[in-house]
Enzyme design. Structure first.
Site, PDB file in Angstrom:
ATOM      1  N   HIS A  56      -7.788   0.919   5.611  1.00 42.66           N
ATOM      2  CA  HIS A  56      -7.585  -0.532   5.709  1.00 42.66           C
ATOM      3  C   HIS A  56      -6.221  -0.862   6.321  1.00 42.66           C
ATOM      4  O   HIS A  56      -5.252  -0.142   6.125  1.00 42.66           O
ATOM      5  CB  HIS A  56      -7.688  -1.186   4.317  1.00 42.66           C
ATOM      6  CG  HIS A  56      -9.107  -1.433   3.888  1.00 42.66           C
ATOM      7  ND1 HIS A  56      -9.480  -1.500   2.577  1.00 42.66           N
ATOM      8  CD2 HIS A  56     -10.230  -1.639   4.618  1.00 42.66           C
ATOM      9  CE1 HIS A  56     -10.788  -1.740   2.504  1.00 42.66           C
ATOM     10  NE2 HIS A  56     -11.262  -1.821   3.735  1.00 42.66           N
ATOM     11  N   ASP A  89      -3.917  -2.893   5.500  1.00 46.41           N
ATOM     12  CA  ASP A  89      -2.747  -2.991   4.617  1.00 46.41           C
ATOM     13  C   ASP A  89      -2.252  -1.605   4.189  1.00 46.41           C
ATOM     14  O   ASP A  89      -1.268  -1.498   3.458  1.00 46.41           O
ATOM     15  CB  ASP A  89      -3.023  -3.904   3.403  1.00 46.41           C
ATOM     16  CG  ASP A  89      -4.186  -3.446   2.541  1.00 46.41           C
ATOM     17  OD1 ASP A  89      -5.174  -2.938   3.094  1.00 46.41           O
ATOM     18  OD2 ASP A  89      -4.101  -3.593   1.305  1.00 46.41           O
ATOM     19  N   HIS A  90      -2.933  -0.551   4.678  1.00 43.61           N
ATOM     20  CA  HIS A  90      -2.504   0.823   4.361  1.00 43.61           C
ATOM     21  C   HIS A  90      -2.166   1.655   5.596  1.00 43.61           C
ATOM     22  O   HIS A  90      -1.455   2.653   5.496  1.00 43.61           O
ATOM     23  CB  HIS A  90      -3.573   1.528   3.527  1.00 43.61           C
ATOM     24  CG  HIS A  90      -3.786   0.842   2.212  1.00 43.61           C
ATOM     25  ND1 HIS A  90      -3.244   1.288   1.038  1.00 43.61           N
ATOM     26  CD2 HIS A  90      -4.428  -0.322   1.912  1.00 43.61           C
ATOM     27  CE1 HIS A  90      -3.559   0.457   0.061  1.00 43.61           C
ATOM     28  NE2 HIS A  90      -4.271  -0.536   0.568  1.00 43.61           N
ATOM     29  N   HIS A 127     -14.441   2.512  -2.788  1.00 46.50           N
ATOM     30  CA  HIS A 127     -13.715   1.340  -2.295  1.00 46.50           C
ATOM     31  C   HIS A 127     -14.601   0.664  -1.263  1.00 46.50           C
ATOM     32  O   HIS A 127     -15.739   1.081  -1.075  1.00 46.50           O
ATOM     33  CB  HIS A 127     -12.364   1.806  -1.722  1.00 46.50           C
ATOM     34  CG  HIS A 127     -11.425   0.706  -1.341  1.00 46.50           C
ATOM     35  ND1 HIS A 127     -11.300  -0.449  -2.074  1.00 46.50           N
ATOM     36  CD2 HIS A 127     -10.548   0.579  -0.300  1.00 46.50           C
ATOM     37  CE1 HIS A 127     -10.394  -1.232  -1.492  1.00 46.50           C
ATOM     38  NE2 HIS A 127      -9.937  -0.633  -0.411  1.00 46.50           N
ATOM     39  N   ASP A 167      -6.561   2.324  -3.310  1.00 40.94           N
ATOM     40  CA  ASP A 167      -7.407   1.174  -3.649  1.00 40.94           C
ATOM     41  C   ASP A 167      -8.703   1.755  -4.188  1.00 40.94           C
ATOM     42  O   ASP A 167      -9.311   2.594  -3.527  1.00 40.94           O
ATOM     43  CB  ASP A 167      -7.719   0.340  -2.404  1.00 40.94           C
ATOM     44  CG  ASP A 167      -6.509  -0.415  -1.898  1.00 40.94           C
ATOM     45  OD1 ASP A 167      -5.398  -0.169  -2.399  1.00 40.94           O
ATOM     46  OD2 ASP A 167      -6.679  -1.254  -0.989  1.00 40.94           O
ATOM     47  N   ASP A 215      -3.980   0.603  -8.625  1.00 37.35           N
ATOM     48  CA  ASP A 215      -4.386  -0.617  -7.927  1.00 37.35           C
ATOM     49  C   ASP A 215      -4.553  -1.789  -8.900  1.00 37.35           C
ATOM     50  O   ASP A 215      -5.362  -1.721  -9.816  1.00 37.35           O
ATOM     51  CB  ASP A 215      -5.721  -0.290  -7.216  1.00 37.35           C
ATOM     52  CG  ASP A 215      -6.381  -1.476  -6.534  1.00 37.35           C
ATOM     53  OD1 ASP A 215      -5.802  -2.577  -6.523  1.00 37.35           O
ATOM     54  OD2 ASP A 215      -7.493  -1.280  -5.989  1.00 37.35           O
ATOM     55  N   GLY A 259     -14.009  -4.567  -3.511  1.00 38.61           N
ATOM     56  CA  GLY A 259     -13.766  -3.138  -3.388  1.00 38.61           C
ATOM     57  C   GLY A 259     -12.798  -2.623  -4.441  1.00 38.61           C
ATOM     58  O   GLY A 259     -12.404  -1.456  -4.400  1.00 38.61           O
ATOM     59  N   HIS A 260     -12.387  -3.508  -5.340  1.00 42.47           N
ATOM     60  CA  HIS A 260     -11.334  -3.141  -6.298  1.00 42.47           C
ATOM     61  C   HIS A 260     -11.853  -3.184  -7.742  1.00 42.47           C
ATOM     62  O   HIS A 260     -12.718  -3.993  -8.078  1.00 42.47           O
ATOM     63  CB  HIS A 260     -10.138  -4.085  -6.154  1.00 42.47           C
ATOM     64  CG  HIS A 260      -9.523  -4.057  -4.793  1.00 42.47           C
ATOM     65  ND1 HIS A 260      -8.540  -3.164  -4.431  1.00 42.47           N
ATOM     66  CD2 HIS A 260      -9.782  -4.789  -3.690  1.00 42.47           C
ATOM     67  CE1 HIS A 260      -8.208  -3.369  -3.167  1.00 42.47           C
ATOM     68  NE2 HIS A 260      -8.947  -4.349  -2.693  1.00 42.47           N
ATOM     69  N   HIS A 287       0.058  -2.358  -5.922  1.00 43.80           N
ATOM     70  CA  HIS A 287      -0.956  -3.064  -5.127  1.00 43.80           C
ATOM     71  C   HIS A 287      -1.388  -4.362  -5.806  1.00 43.80           C
ATOM     72  O   HIS A 287      -2.516  -4.483  -6.289  1.00 43.80           O
ATOM     73  CB  HIS A 287      -2.174  -2.159  -4.888  1.00 43.80           C
ATOM     74  CG  HIS A 287      -3.020  -2.583  -3.712  1.00 43.80           C
ATOM     75  ND1 HIS A 287      -3.865  -3.672  -3.755  1.00 43.80           N
ATOM     76  CD2 HIS A 287      -3.151  -2.070  -2.466  1.00 43.80           C
ATOM     77  CE1 HIS A 287      -4.485  -3.811  -2.596  1.00 43.80           C
ATOM     78  NE2 HIS A 287      -4.058  -2.848  -1.787  1.00 43.80           N
TER      79      HIS A 287
END
Ligand SMILES: [Zn+2]
Ligand SMILES: [Zn+2]
Length: 559
Positions: A79, A81-82, A145, A167, A199, A371-372, A394
């Site tokens: 993703h 953000d990673h 995820h 995540d 997370d 996804g979390h 996170h």
């Protein structure tokens, strides 16, 4: 803020540089002796109060100061953000990168856009692999995820084992059959874990996140009942969602086309790497699919966030080159709006209805799952790993606080639960954990080709310009005598409609003139004093008359 002393013998540091107190730009450092390893290298999207900014990166000053000690980057999943910060990071620090195949595949596409080749030292790993770097050994383990091939990390080192969840959620019936590695987590838990980093995204949400398969069933019912064309919009990286949509299309005799660059790229990459798998003849080009009977077609598209330039948004405003939305179309927006995007999504939905489409959207009809992990899954993770110390990561600050509360509920010693923010230096020994300092950890703004050149002052100007516009005042002065040689001239943009405000601007001109004339022969040799006088005079006058504060830019012409 001086250079941070490296941890002494028997000490380990965890330093988040992004991702704490926010959801986005995840990047953290784990430091032992002379070795620094990094977990993820993400970016964030700009806040509404950052006009013109394209992306936000973490501040890596601390890493630049300790460049020679940075050994590797370990990526948990693909993703933005990673991984989104990698192209910018590699331009400054070159280190080996480890991640699973799909993760590195997506990184590679990103680097191609930036015209840099994937660093020769990038290494694909499989869940279960262990990598030794300096004093660390890092084992990847599988989690579930909203993107395939997501992993967490077990970081072994001389002080004590760290588990980083990445995540995650727990999905007992994942689309690809790969369940999160409960066994590994229980095993490492019984070996003894010093620190858990987990997370916190859904720490406020009770219960469990439903399985991705439940979404597949709902989508299948909608697709089965549709009588015309079906359009499905989701995140491009939601490969398992895409797999389920396409399987459903095949089941109901529909061909599939893909629209939107990011969706096309990911579908191509995921198919190439065998993360997507379909019967021959499923895919069709957009041109060809538009010639088929409507009830034989399904179009996958980007735009689930109402992004102005995306395919679905363009279709909703009849602005797409090829696809025209019409009555009989079924549009499924299989995603929730990221906070801040709600209005844009709502606008797209309104427009799609206007064009006669049936629209499925929103959080409560089973067409999207997070996804979390929710609270019960977070507790399960804590109980499996049984860490001595716990730091929630996170999440925005409220998420971290809620996650810390859950840790206390499952029995972790409250004094062993630490909350920090970006830049916080956590230091651990075998039996202690504390906050010992702070390193720089601000935001680096990207605008076009500029990285970090737009700061607070530029942003403040942009906000003022966008709020009240600008007024440019040109004044001709005699260099010797300091006397005004011509009428002041005023040009404005974004302040008032000039043709209807002649009286106001005339008066503004004469105010400037009389202020300058009154000062003539006085203190007018200093240009800065003249400029300040013009700004003050006009600023006060315009505020009195309009209650607006445009930016006032005096220009003095020496004649
Ligand atoms: Zn993610
Ligand atoms: Zn994330």
């Amino acid at each position: 803020m001086g250079k941070l002393a490296r941890p002494g013998p028997g000490k380990l540091q965890f330093i988040p540089l992004g991702g704490l107190g926010e959801i986005g730009k995840n990047l953290s450092a784990v430091v032992y002796g002379n070795d620094i390893i990094l977990i993820d290298c993400g970016l964030a999207f700009p806040e509404p109060d950052m006009p013109g900014i394209d992306l936000v990166l973490p501040d890596i000053t601390y890493l630049l100061e300790n460049k020679d000690r940075v050994r590797a980057i370990f990526l948990t999943h693909g993703h933005e953000d990673h991984i989104g910060g990698i192209p910018y990071f590699l331009k400054q620090i070159q280190v080996p990168i480890y991640g699973t195949r799909l993760t590195l595949g997506i990184v590679e596409m990103k680097l191609q856009e930036h015209q840099i080749s994937l660093h020769p030292k990038s290494h694909p790993v499989d869940p279960g692999d262990t990598i030794r770097v300096g004093s660390f050994s890092v084992e990847f383990f599988r989690v579930n995820h909203s993107i395939p091939d997501a992993t967490g990390l077990i970081i072994r080192n001389p002080v004590g084992t760290i588990v980083h969840t990445g995540d995650f959620k727990f999905d007992h019936t994942p689309v690809d059959g790969h369940v999160a590695d409960f066994h590994k987590l229980a095993q490492v838990g019984s070996e003894g874990v010093l620190l858990l980093l987990a997370d916190s995204t859904n720490a406020e949400r009770p219960g469990y996140t439903p399985s991705e398969k439940t979404v597949g069933k709902t989508l299948d019912r909608i697709i089965e009942q549709a009588t015309g064309r079906v359009l499905v919009s989701s995140f491009a990286s939601q490969v398992h969602r895409i797999q389920q949509v396409v399987e459903s299309a095949v089941r109901h005799g529909r061909h599939v086309a893909v629209v939107g660059r990011s969706m096309e790229n990911v579908v191509q990459k995921a198919t190439e790497l065998h993360y997507l798998d379909f019967p021959e003849g499923t895919w069709m080009s957009l041109d060809n699919i538009l010639k088929q009977p409507a009830n034989k077609t399904l179009i996958l598209t980007t735009g689930s966030q109402g992004e102005p330039m995306s395919a679905l948004t363009r279709m909703s405003t009849s602005d797409h080159k090829k696809v025209e939305i019409m009555s009989g179309d079924t549009v499924i927006i299989s995603a929730t709006a990221i906070p801040g995007n709600e209005k844009m999504v709502a606008r797209t939905v309104n427009n799609l209805y206007r064009l006669g489409a049936e629209v499925y959207y929103g959080p409560n009809i089973g067409i999207h799952v997070s996804g979390h992990a929710c609270q019960e899954e977070l507790k399960l993770m804590l109980n499996l790993v049984k860490p001595k110390f716990f730091i929630p990561v996170h999440g925005e600050y409220r998420h971290l606080v809620h996650h810390a509360q859950l840790a206390r509920e499952v029995g972790i010693d409250p004094s062993h639960v630490l909350i920090g923010e970006n830049g916080t230096v956590f230091e651990l020994t075998k039996d202690s954990a504390q906050i010992v300092g702070q390193v720089p950890a601000g935001k680096v703004l990207v605008d076009g080709f500029g990285v970090g050149d737009v700061g607070n002052i530029v942003l403040r100007d942009r906000k003022q310009l966008s709020n009240d516009g600008i007024l440019i005042v040109v004044v001709g002065m005699d260099a010797q005598s300091g006397l005004l040689v011509s009428e002041p001239d005023i040009v404005s943009r974004g302040f008032v409609y000039v043709r209807e405000s002649e009286a106001l601007l005339d008066e503004a001109r004469s105010r400037v003139k009389s202020a300058l004339t009154a000062m003539e022969g006085g203190n007018l040799s200093e240009w800065s004093a003249i400029k300040a006088l013009v700004r003050d005079t006009l600023g006060r006058f315009l505020w009195d008359r309009t209650k607006r504060r445009p930016m006032i830019l005096p220009i003095i012409m020496e004649v």
